[in-house]
Design a protein around this motif. Structure first.
Motif, PDB file in Angstrom:
ATOM      1  N   LEU A 194       0.826  -1.213   0.000  1.00  0.00           N
ATOM      2  CA  LEU A 194       0.000   0.000   0.000  1.00  0.00           C
ATOM      3  C   LEU A 194       0.860   1.264   0.000  1.00  0.00           C
ATOM      4  N   ALA A 195       1.904   1.284   0.843  1.00  0.00           N
ATOM      5  CA  ALA A 195       2.784   2.449   0.877  1.00  0.00           C
ATOM      6  C   ALA A 195       3.511   2.621  -0.450  1.00  0.00           C
ATOM      7  N   GLY A 196       3.977   1.513  -1.018  1.00  0.00           N
ATOM      8  CA  GLY A 196       4.700   1.584  -2.288  1.00  0.00           C
ATOM      9  C   GLY A 196       3.830   2.086  -3.416  1.00  0.00           C
ATOM     10  N   VAL A 197       2.600   1.590  -3.499  1.00  0.00           N
ATOM     11  CA  VAL A 197       1.683   2.030  -4.563  1.00  0.00           C
ATOM     12  C   VAL A 197       1.365   3.517  -4.414  1.00  0.00           C
ATOM     13  N   ALA A 198       1.130   3.956  -3.179  1.00  0.00           N
ATOM     14  CA  ALA A 198       0.813   5.369  -2.950  1.00  0.00           C
ATOM     15  C   ALA A 198       1.976   6.267  -3.364  1.00  0.00           C
ATOM     16  N   VAL A 199       3.187   5.911  -2.940  1.00  0.00           N
ATOM     17  CA  VAL A 199       4.370   6.707  -3.285  1.00  0.00           C
ATOM     18  C   VAL A 199       4.607   6.683  -4.790  1.00  0.00           C
ATOM     19  N   ALA A 200       4.404   5.525  -5.413  1.00  0.00           N
ATOM     20  CA  ALA A 200       4.610   5.408  -6.859  1.00  0.00           C
ATOM     21  C   ALA A 200       3.675   6.336  -7.624  1.00  0.00           C
ATOM     22  N   TYR A 201       2.413   6.402  -7.229  1.00  0.00           N
ATOM     23  CA  TYR A 201       1.460   7.282  -7.917  1.00  0.00           C
ATOM     24  C   TYR A 201       1.846   8.747  -7.752  1.00  0.00           C
ATOM     25  N   ILE A 202       2.246   9.123  -6.555  1.00  0.00           N
ATOM     26  CA  ILE A 202       2.624  10.528  -6.315  1.00  0.00           C
ATOM     27  C   ILE A 202       3.842  10.904  -7.155  1.00  0.00           C
ATOM     28  N   LEU A 203       4.856  10.055  -7.150  1.00  0.00           N
ATOM     29  CA  LEU A 203       6.076  10.359  -7.887  1.00  0.00           C
ATOM     30  C   LEU A 203       5.843  10.310  -9.401  1.00  0.00           C
ATOM     31  N   SER A 204       4.990   9.401  -9.858  1.00  0.00           N
ATOM     32  CA  SER A 204       4.662   9.356 -11.281  1.00  0.00           C
ATOM     33  C   SER A 204       3.956  10.646 -11.713  1.00  0.00           C
ATOM     34  N   ALA A 205       3.093  11.152 -10.844  1.00  0.00           N
ATOM     35  CA  ALA A 205       2.421  12.417 -11.148  1.00  0.00           C
ATOM     36  C   ALA A 205       3.417  13.569 -11.221  1.00  0.00           C
ATOM     37  N   LEU A 206       4.398  13.589 -10.309  1.00  0.00           N
ATOM     38  CA  LEU A 206       5.427  14.631 -10.342  1.00  0.00           C
ATOM     39  C   LEU A 206       6.262  14.532 -11.615  1.00  0.00           C
ATOM     40  N   THR A 207       6.578  13.299 -12.022  1.00  0.00           N
ATOM     41  CA  THR A 207       7.328  13.108 -13.260  1.00  0.00           C
ATOM     42  C   THR A 207       6.552  13.634 -14.457  1.00  0.00           C
ATOM     43  N   SER A 208       5.277  13.319 -14.517  1.00  0.00           N
ATOM     44  CA  SER A 208       4.434  13.816 -15.617  1.00  0.00           C
ATOM     45  C   SER A 208       4.362  15.338 -15.610  1.00  0.00           C
ATOM     46  N   LEU A 209       4.276  15.924 -14.412  1.00  0.00           N
ATOM     47  CA  LEU A 209       4.233  17.383 -14.306  1.00  0.00           C
ATOM     48  C   LEU A 209       5.522  18.009 -14.836  1.00  0.00           C
ATOM     49  N   LEU A 210       6.653  17.425 -14.476  1.00  0.00           N
ATOM     50  CA  LEU A 210       7.933  17.918 -14.990  1.00  0.00           C
ATOM     51  C   LEU A 210       7.992  17.815 -16.509  1.00  0.00           C
ATOM     52  N   LEU A 211       7.438  16.733 -17.022  1.00  0.00           N
ATOM     53  CA  LEU A 211       7.498  16.502 -18.467  1.00  0.00           C
ATOM     54  C   LEU A 211       6.631  17.500 -19.235  1.00  0.00           C
ATOM     55  N   VAL A 212       5.413  17.707 -18.786  1.00  0.00           N
ATOM     56  CA  VAL A 212       4.508  18.578 -19.537  1.00  0.00           C
ATOM     57  C   VAL A 212       4.858  20.049 -19.391  1.00  0.00           C
ATOM     58  N   THR A 213       5.583  20.398 -18.350  1.00  0.00           N
ATOM     59  CA  THR A 213       5.975  21.798 -18.178  1.00  0.00           C
ATOM     60  C   THR A 213       7.313  22.119 -18.837  1.00  0.00           C
TER      61      THR A 213
END
Length: 354
Positions: A167-186
């Protein structure tokens, strides 16, 4: 979770039969795949000439440069990372008692991706220095996510269970994936987007000799350490209570192995990107051949992972040559049908029992 019993059932039939033969066959196939990986490409080289170059019998020339300086580091990196990911996946499936566990389940890969993308987008280091700063940032991101998951997964008593880890790993993975996508689109630079896309899909095209020593040493040593943990991993498959009764401190063991597998995953992802399905698919295939006992399973998984990734990378750079397809694309294309087949196989078995 019922994953532990599933792991045991999947390999119960053929367990213990002919594991030495399987290891020998896989080792031979890996040698053939390595030679093929060195021989095939935009420039075809005869296998006999490849052997002469490797044994020092060939004269200096362009073919020798292609084999030793371009293809050999890539093939060796693929073999090492494939073996490491397969062993990590096998261990994690026992650690969290979930047959769907793989090296990227616990957020480490997402942390590595976020670190690497940050460096690429900001252009830190620039030019040749990027070959150092990107892996370093990826590893730092992996370790940061490791620390975060470790803190979140520990209960009030300090115990760490498989369910909390997932559960902790999945939660952290989603948050970090979102940050990666944000960096990419900006990012305003199209070159950054192309580079990030290739890196996040996973590839071995940037492999060079100076990049090989650290991940190779880390993954080889870590894999050997994990192989020595066969008995406590077998105990975990018997269940939390059963393992405790048999003398295993499950909380401490799970925490130590989680840290080790996360370090190894970070080392792999830092140099190859997120190559998925190797650590998820190969352990299942190995378990169907030699059973669930980790003393037999881990060496077979290591050789199978090395063979699979070497062959996948060979296909990635020859199928659409001179275009180099990210090897993570091919492993995903292979992994999806494999799990559909497993699903069909499971339904057939349930129908037979009914």
């Amino acid at each position: 979770m019922r994953g532990g019993s599933g792991l045991l059932r999947n390999g119960a039939g053929p367990a213990g039969r002919g594991s030495a033969v399987v290891v020998a066959v896989l080792a031979g196939a890996l040698v053939v795949a390595v030679v093929a990986g060195l021989a095939l490409g935009p420039v075809r080289i005869a296998p006999g000439e490849v052997v002469r170059i490797l044994t020092g019998g060939a004269e200096p020339g362009p073919l020798r440069t292609i084999v030793l300086d371009v293809r050999l580091p890539r093939v060796l990196l693929g073999a090492v990372i494939g073996a490491g990911l397969a062993v990590i996946g096998t261990v994690l499936q026992a650690l969290v008692r979930n047959p769907l566990a793989d090296p990227f389940l616990l957020g480490v890969s997402s942390g590595a991706s976020a670190g690497a993308v940050l460096v690429i987008v900001l252009g830190i280091g620039g030019g040749v220095a990027m070959t150092v700063t990107v892996p370093a940032a990826a590893f730092a991101g992996a370790m940061a996510s490791l620390a975060l998951v470790y803190v979140l997964a520990r209960g009030r008593s300090g115990a760490m269970t498989g369910a909390r880890l997932v559960l902790a790993g999945v939660a952290v993975a989603y948050i970090l994936s979102a940050l990666t996508s944000l960096l990419l689109v900006t990012s305003a630079d199209a070159n950054h987007i192309q580079e990030v896309l290739y890196w996040t899909l996973g590839g071995l095209g940037s492999a060079r000799w100076h990049m090989l020593a650290l991940p190779a040493a880390t993954l080889l040593i870590g894999t050997l350490v994990l192989v020595t943990l066969a008995r406590p991993l077998d105990l975990l498959l018997a269940g939390e209570e059963g393992a405790t009764v048999l003398g295993l401190d499950t909380g401490r063991f799970r925490a130590a192995v989680f840290v080790l597998t996360s370090l190894l995953t970070g080392a792999a992802v830092a140099y190859s990107g997120a190559i998925g399905f190797v650590g998820l698919m190969v352990p299942h295939a190995a378990r169907m051949v030699v059973g669930a006992g980790h003393r037999r399973l881990l060496p077979v998984a290591a050789l199978g992972g090395a063979l699979f990734l070497v062959v996948a990378d060979l296909a990635a750079r020859t199928v659409a040559a001179p275009q180099d397809i990210p090897v993570g694309v091919l492993t995903a294309l292979t992994g999806g049908p494999f799990f559909l087949w497993l699903l069909h196989r499971g339904r057939s078995a349930e129908g037979a029992v009914a």
